[in-house]
Design an enzyme around this catalytic site. Sequence first.
Site, mmCIF file in Angstrom:
data_model
loop_
_atom_site.group_PDB
_atom_site.id
_atom_site.type_symbol
_atom_site.label_atom_id
_atom_site.label_comp_id
_atom_site.label_asym_id
_atom_site.label_seq_id
_atom_site.Cartn_x
_atom_site.Cartn_y
_atom_site.Cartn_z
ATOM 1 N N SER A 19 0.861 -1.186 0.000
ATOM 2 C CA SER A 19 0.000 0.000 0.000
ATOM 3 C C SER A 19 0.891 1.227 0.000
ATOM 4 C CB SER A 19 -0.915 0.017 1.226
ATOM 5 O OG SER A 19 -1.524 1.298 1.370
ATOM 6 N N GLY A 20 0.627 2.151 -0.914
ATOM 7 C CA GLY A 20 1.466 3.329 -1.031
ATOM 8 C C GLY A 20 1.284 4.322 0.096
ATOM 9 N N ASP A 57 -11.152 6.012 -0.323
ATOM 10 C CA ASP A 57 -9.799 6.343 0.103
ATOM 11 C C ASP A 57 -9.632 7.850 -0.024
ATOM 12 O OD1 ASP A 57 -7.095 6.676 0.516
ATOM 13 O OD2 ASP A 57 -6.496 4.970 -0.717
ATOM 14 N N GLY A 83 -1.524 5.373 -3.428
ATOM 15 C CA GLY A 83 -0.252 5.059 -4.057
ATOM 16 C C GLY A 83 -0.292 3.870 -4.993
ATOM 17 N N THR A 84 -0.812 2.720 -4.523
ATOM 18 C CA THR A 84 -0.864 1.549 -5.408
ATOM 19 C C THR A 84 -1.876 1.764 -6.530
ATOM 20 O OG1 THR A 84 -2.406 0.476 -3.871
ATOM 21 C CG2 THR A 84 -0.073 -0.098 -3.681
#
Length: 350
Positions: A90-91, A262, A267-268
């Site tokens: 996860s970013g 979110d 990021g991902t």
Amino acid sequence: MGFKRTINAVDTHSGIPMRVITGGVPHIPGATVYEKMKWLEENDDQLRKLMLREPRGYPAHCCNIIVPPTHPEADAGYIIMEQIEYPVMSGGNTISVVTVLLEMGLLPMKEPVTELVLEAPAGLIRITAQCQNGKVKGVTFKNVPAFAAHLDAVIDVPHLGKVTVDVGWGGMFYVIADVRQFPGLELSPKHGAELTRISSMIRQAAIEQLPVEHPDYPGIGITISQLSGPSDDPRADWKNVVTMSTGEFSWDDPSTWTGAIDRCPCGTGTCAKMAVLHAKGQLELNQDFRHQGIVGNVFTGRLVEETTIAGRKAVVPTITGTSWIYGLCTYVLDHDDPFTEGFMIGDIWP
């Protein structure tokens, strides 16, 4: 005074709250962080539920556990926990973990630049953190390779009709749809309820109609959805809203056609979007891609090289973003508390 569980954590956000557990978790067995994650999932999933459900959490909440690394190159390891799954990467959570490790002194900070290596369940993640006056001003990480699994696929979504989507891997499998297919729908907070409704329906239809596989993570499928479109903000190239599942989905029960947005630019999800754009010839290597989330902040992505995964064309992305600490916390579970896994109520949970 004693408690059944006592957890030390630092609460952060990059738009969405991302808790980082720094103490109170017993030894987690495993030869790799991935194995530690699987052990936790199978043997102590109560911890994830306790920290992410009410009263200690809420639907749009993520959590991480700092663990000892198993790889000799890594400075620290971390396990990512979300409402329905343990993502291998996860970013936004990575950026938050780095911020906590450095600002709380768990790893030494070097100004103006700190370089470190973290071990995620997905493997080694190389980090460059911009630091000033004891603060982490920005985090850049090199992600695992990303790739496009489906391009311009047309799926049949009940109650919506035909929808054109892409599917990309950026550390999770995302189904991605252009929001302009839905007239009147905007990537803005006021449309949050409708965004989650449409996104959850698209995700479920994609799960049923678009098979995916990753050679390193058998059994992982599409778990998350992204609506995207142009941004009118000069700071951004594109805008997105990622919707995370918060429970079981049933076509027979409209109350389950929802999820949690979110709040960060994801990021991902940005990595998956960039992989799709590159596969379509719309994003070159070494070109900044400024991706804006629903509350307005921006992650900057960049594809730094091409590679392959099991013979499939892939790209290596980097992501740059910022997270902020907002709480230093000790969470406890009282011996008499009957809600040992927290609880969920249908007013905000599916």
